[in-house]
Design an enzyme around this catalytic site. Structure first.
Site, mmCIF file in Angstrom:
data_model
loop_
_atom_site.group_PDB
_atom_site.id
_atom_site.type_symbol
_atom_site.label_atom_id
_atom_site.label_comp_id
_atom_site.label_asym_id
_atom_site.label_seq_id
_atom_site.Cartn_x
_atom_site.Cartn_y
_atom_site.Cartn_z
ATOM 1 N N CYS A 164 -36.547 -5.132 -15.118
ATOM 2 C CA CYS A 164 -35.659 -4.022 -15.497
ATOM 3 C C CYS A 164 -34.334 -4.147 -14.761
ATOM 4 O O CYS A 164 -33.466 -4.900 -15.195
ATOM 5 C CB CYS A 164 -36.322 -2.672 -15.280
ATOM 6 S SG CYS A 164 -37.074 -2.412 -13.661
ATOM 7 N N SER A 165 -34.173 -3.445 -13.629
ATOM 8 C CA SER A 165 -32.876 -3.468 -12.956
ATOM 9 C C SER A 165 -33.025 -3.131 -11.479
ATOM 10 O O SER A 165 -32.127 -2.541 -10.895
ATOM 11 C CB SER A 165 -31.933 -2.470 -13.628
ATOM 12 O OG SER A 165 -32.572 -1.207 -13.698
ATOM 13 N N CYS A 166 -34.172 -3.486 -10.871
ATOM 14 C CA CYS A 166 -34.398 -3.191 -9.451
ATOM 15 C C CYS A 166 -33.268 -3.820 -8.620
ATOM 16 O O CYS A 166 -32.892 -4.974 -8.853
ATOM 17 C CB CYS A 166 -35.747 -3.732 -9.004
ATOM 18 S SG CYS A 166 -37.131 -2.987 -9.894
ATOM 19 N N CYS A 175 -33.504 -9.070 -11.506
ATOM 20 C CA CYS A 175 -34.735 -8.311 -11.757
ATOM 21 C C CYS A 175 -35.072 -8.609 -13.207
ATOM 22 O O CYS A 175 -34.400 -8.108 -14.119
ATOM 23 C CB CYS A 175 -34.523 -6.812 -11.551
ATOM 24 S SG CYS A 175 -35.959 -5.843 -12.116
#
Lengths: 109, 213
Positions: free
Chosen positions: B118-120, B115
């Protein structure tokens, strides 16, 4: 329902600190309750991470979770009636509560 | 030889007795108490989330999905067509898997998930993402130089294997279906699930270890 023998349990520790789990839990719960959208969350967290990087913060879990909290603060300010001054007042109240509570007893406002 | 510093000693004494949680913990506590007080979230739901992701939901869920895909062609067809629907067979839908896509490694293609924003991540089937997945280094380099990143994870790809990096978003998350290793013919799903690593479902692992069998 805690089941220590849960065969699907995570094989390693998922969080270093309880507040890290609480921060993500809060973010996910706010999204699911419809206070902000998954996309708003991703964009705001992305911007907070990007700012940390520009500010030279170390590339580690602490920086990541600090960005999570910053994003949460920004989104609650933008999408609810919770303001930064209200947060400051509440934060001071929690600090006072911790300082007056004898060690080992539950901390209450 | 160490010297006695009265100011430092006094500071240590103060620190030991304040019992104040660290700054981020106080920020979270502040926010949580405000949103709960306004009825924006229910504390029980937040607590249940914390327990679920600390104690119960991990990558072994995804491993079960992969093992079934390896052994059940009808399930695999449904998984590849619509992973969000297919994982409902296990009751694994939820948190960030509303639009889940399964991508399959082959002899000529390797898939890597990132991602970049961000951090999906597909939390409800892989649990919490590892620290490196959230790092800015991985997010920046997985797309720019995937082969180099893979080499650092110990994955060396032959020249005729192409790499595709899949950039997750708030709308679409991915699970990589690694290749079933040779020598696992006749294994049941539980035995197969045990060899599916978390990283193989993100794509930073390729050849699964069958334990020398």
């Amino acid at each position: 329902m805690f089941n220590p023998d849960d065969p699907l349990a995570p094989p390693e520790k998922a969080f270093d600190q309880p507040w890290q789990a609480q921060a993500l839990a809060l973010a996910d719960t706010m999204v699911r309750a419809g206070h902000f959208t998954p996309n708003q969350w991703a964009q705001t967290l992305g911007a907070a991470l990007s700012k940390s990087e520009q500010d030279g913060a170390p590339d580690n879990a602490e920086t990541y979770y600090n960005a999570v909290i910053t994003a949460l603060e920004q989104l609650t300010e933008a999408h609810t009636d919770i303001t930064a001054p209200q947060r400051q007042v509440r934060r001071a109240a929690w600090e006072a509560a911790y300082l007056r509570t004898p060690h080992g007893q539950p901390v209450k406002l | 030889m160490s010297t006695y510093d009265p100011e430092k000693a006094a500071q240590i004494h103060r620190d030991l007795h304040t019992h104040l949680p660290p700054d981020p913990a106080l920020r979270v506590k502040t926010l949580e108490s405000l949103v709960v007080e306004r009825g924006l979230v229910q504390p029980e739901i937040v607590d249940a989330w914390v327990e679920a992701y600390s104690e119960h939901i991990g990558p072994k869920r995804g491993a079960q999905v992969v093992a079934r895909a390896w052994t059940d062609p009808e399930f695999k067809a449904r998984l590849m067509a619509d992973a969000s629907e297919a994982i409902k067979d296990f009751g694994f839908e939820g948190h960030a898997t509303g639009h889940l896509k399964a991508i399959e490694n082959t002899d000529t293609q390797h898939n890597l998930v990132v991602c970049t924003l961000c951090s999906c991540y597909p939390f409800s089937i892989l649990g919490m993402s590892p620290a490196w997945y959230k790092s800015s280094e991985y997010r920046a380099r997985a797309v720019r130089e995937p082969r180099k990143v893979l080499a650092e994870f110990g994955v060396t790809l032959a020249k005729d294997v192409s790499v595709r990096a899949w950039d997750s978003t708030a709308e679409v998350r991915y699970i990589v279906i690694p290749q079933r290793p040779a020598g696992t013919e006749g294994w049941d799903q539980d035995r197969l699930a045990a060899i599916v690593s978390r990283n193989s479902m993100i794509g930073t692992d390729r050849d699964l270890d069958t334990g020398g069998e």
